[in-house]
Design an enzyme around this catalytic site. Structure first.
Site, PDB file in Angstrom:
ATOM      1  N   THR A 193       2.873  12.266   7.116  1.00 34.81           N
ATOM      2  CA  THR A 193       3.845  11.554   6.534  1.00 34.81           C
ATOM      3  C   THR A 193       5.069  12.532   6.741  1.00 34.81           C
ATOM      4  O   THR A 193       5.016  13.830   6.636  1.00 34.81           O
ATOM      5  CB  THR A 193       3.791  11.293   4.951  1.00 34.81           C
ATOM      6  OG1 THR A 193       2.658  10.283   4.993  1.00 34.81           O
ATOM      7  CG2 THR A 193       4.748  10.644   4.223  1.00 34.81           C
ATOM      8  N   ARG A 221      -4.022  -1.735   3.506  1.00 34.96           N
ATOM      9  CA  ARG A 221      -4.097  -0.673   2.638  1.00 34.96           C
ATOM     10  C   ARG A 221      -2.463   0.008   2.787  1.00 34.96           C
ATOM     11  O   ARG A 221      -1.746   0.063   3.854  1.00 34.96           O
ATOM     12  CB  ARG A 221      -4.839   0.473   3.115  1.00 34.96           C
ATOM     13  CG  ARG A 221      -4.806   1.548   2.046  1.00 34.96           C
ATOM     14  CD  ARG A 221      -4.104   2.835   2.835  1.00 34.96           C
ATOM     15  NE  ARG A 221      -3.980   4.033   1.997  1.00 34.96           N
ATOM     16  CZ  ARG A 221      -3.253   5.029   2.158  1.00 34.96           C
ATOM     17  NH1 ARG A 221      -2.422   5.217   3.290  1.00 34.96           N
ATOM     18  NH2 ARG A 221      -3.494   6.071   1.588  1.00 34.96           N
ATOM     19  N   VAL A 222      -2.058   0.239   1.538  1.00 33.95           N
ATOM     20  CA  VAL A 222      -0.567   0.826   1.300  1.00 33.95           C
ATOM     21  C   VAL A 222      -0.733   2.180   0.531  1.00 33.95           C
ATOM     22  O   VAL A 222      -1.315   2.155  -0.480  1.00 33.95           O
ATOM     23  CB  VAL A 222       0.488  -0.246   0.884  1.00 33.95           C
ATOM     24  CG1 VAL A 222       1.746   0.620   0.659  1.00 33.95           C
ATOM     25  CG2 VAL A 222       0.570  -1.251   1.668  1.00 33.95           C
ATOM     26  N   GLY A 223      -0.333   3.276   1.004  1.00 34.67           N
ATOM     27  CA  GLY A 223      -0.279   4.584   0.388  1.00 34.67           C
ATOM     28  C   GLY A 223       1.019   4.649  -0.485  1.00 34.67           C
ATOM     29  O   GLY A 223       1.554   3.888  -0.934  1.00 34.67           O
ATOM     30  N   ASP A 224       1.210   5.876  -1.009  1.00 35.65           N
ATOM     31  CA  ASP A 224       2.226   6.152  -1.720  1.00 35.65           C
ATOM     32  C   ASP A 224       3.653   6.208  -1.145  1.00 35.65           C
ATOM     33  O   ASP A 224       4.656   6.175  -1.781  1.00 35.65           O
ATOM     34  CB  ASP A 224       2.004   7.462  -2.666  1.00 35.65           C
ATOM     35  CG  ASP A 224       2.431   8.854  -1.607  1.00 35.65           C
ATOM     36  OD1 ASP A 224       1.316   8.625  -0.558  1.00 35.65           O
ATOM     37  OD2 ASP A 224       2.975   9.607  -1.590  1.00 35.65           O
ATOM     38  N   THR A 244       4.030  13.826   0.426  1.00 29.08           N
ATOM     39  CA  THR A 244       3.011  13.671   1.355  1.00 29.08           C
ATOM     40  C   THR A 244       1.396  13.966   0.825  1.00 29.08           C
ATOM     41  O   THR A 244       1.351  15.042   0.364  1.00 29.08           O
ATOM     42  CB  THR A 244       3.336  14.563   2.475  1.00 29.08           C
ATOM     43  OG1 THR A 244       2.361  14.286   3.644  1.00 29.08           O
ATOM     44  CG2 THR A 244       3.490  15.948   2.304  1.00 29.08           C
ATOM     45  N   GLY A 247      -2.432   9.404  -0.583  1.00 31.98           N
ATOM     46  CA  GLY A 247      -1.519   8.430  -1.297  1.00 31.98           C
ATOM     47  C   GLY A 247      -2.182   7.837  -2.586  1.00 31.98           C
ATOM     48  O   GLY A 247      -1.412   7.565  -3.445  1.00 31.98           O
TER      49      GLY A 247
END
Length: 356
Positions: A193, A221-224, A244, A247
């Site tokens: 990231t 899926r989605v991270g932070d 980074t 997530g």
């Protein structure tokens, strides 16, 4: 009497003018944190990463040194890293399980806490610019997938073909993951990231983050990174943060907002003590620093089982890193003359606060 007044006037005019304090500006960037092995970092590869980080740092620093806006500086730095195949953002993003590149990004303006974010986008060359367009040209904060791409088309973004984002190294990582039934962490020793945080000469803060996510991610899926408060946050009263790492844990801690909230509470507590006359704020150094708070929040992430790092800039111009991994691709530049990039722990100076 007239001669005396004239003499006093001449004396005052002959005094050297007091130098005006130069405006402060500060910038920090990251290109991912993770388990990095110094023994496997060849001089050639190190030079390649350092050059890419320096290019991004220089782009953002030029905006700030020229008196530009923190938001523009963040975008300038992030775009350089999105365009580099070395980082997991834009070109060079990791592959999903299905063999596509899905991009996430977010950006926030510390002046009014306006924010924009996108997730699961496949056809936008620079996701950070689309996130900012969501912030400025829509009534929303977060758009995803096909909807975000439709919005991009309406706003004049060119359609970037999928092959632009694909790189052999990222495809090999997915193939290795599937062949050996590895986890994303086994093939992604570095969370690539990218992000930037900035303080401009007008005292405004901004933060932006962009990523391709985790190798082999499934089910949307989605991270932070695109989540305001988890991977990105900016508030002129407190700080600007970009994160980074793993997530899921950054989301659970709410890392970016948590750091800013603790900084705000610490400042209010300090002011309260000063109002009670317990100590004068002008002469007393804070016992809890921004570095302390960032480190404690990252310790909390580690206690839950997560790892990664953050960059942050404060209203005073401190440019700070905190990570609980062996390394983080990072850099910082300030109006005090600091200009450095680093990869492993302990490679930069102890402080990067502009002192004028």
């Amino acid at each position: 009497m007239k001669k005396l007044i004239a003499a006093l006037a001449l004396a005052l005019l002959s005094q050297p003018a007091l130098a005006e304090e130069a405006p402060k500006w500060s910038l920090a960037i990251h290109g991912g944190a993770g388990t990095l092995d110094p023994d496997k970092m060849t001089p050639e590869k190190r030079a390649e990463y350092e050059a890419a980080l320096q290019k991004a740092l220089d782009a953002g620093a030029k905006v700030l040194s020229d008196g530009g806006d923190a938001m523009d500086a963040v975008k300038a730095a992030v775009i350089i890293m999105e365009d580099s195949p070395l980082f997991n953002a834009g070109k060079g993003a990791v592959f999903t399980w299905e063999g596509t590149n899905e991009l996430d990004a977010s950006i926030m303006d510390g002046r009014d806490r306006s924010a924009g974010a996108i997730a699961g986008v496949k056809t936008v060359k620079n996701p950070i610019l689309l996130a900012d367009k969501v912030r400025t040209d829509s009534e929303h904060v977060f758009l995803m997938g096909a909807g975000a791409e439709a919005f991009a088309l309406e706003k004049g973004f060119a359609v970037t073909p999928p092959e632009y984002f694909a790189t052999p190294a990222r495809r090999e990582a997915l193939e290795r993951m599937k062949a050996k039934q590895l986890s994303a962490l086994d093939v992604d020793h570095k969370f690539g990231t990218v992000g930037a945080v900035a303080l401009d000469q007008n005292g405004n803060l901004a933060a932006g983050t962009s990523t391709g996510g985790m190798t082999g991610k499934r089910w949307g899926r989605v991270g932070d990174a695109p989540l305001i408060g988890a991977g990105t946050y900016a508030d002129n009263r407190a700080c600007a943060v970009s994160a980074t790492g793993w997530g899921e844990y950054f989301i659970r801690v709410g890392v970016a907002h948590e750091i800013c909230a603790q900084l705000s509470m610490n400042e209010l507590f300090r002011q309260g003590l000063a109002a009670l006359g317990i100590f004068p704020p002008a002469t007393n150094e804070p016992t809890i620093t921004a570095q302390t708070i960032a480190d404690e929040v990252m310790d909390d992430v580690a206690r839950l089982g997560g790892d990664g790092g953050v960059i942050l800039v404060t209203p005073d111009g401190e440019a700070i890193f905190s990570f609980n991994t062996t390394g983080m691709y990072r850099g910082r530049a300030t109006s005090a003359g600091v200009n450095e990039v680093a990869i492993f722990g302990g490679e930069e100076k102890a402080s990067a606060t502009p002192d004028h």
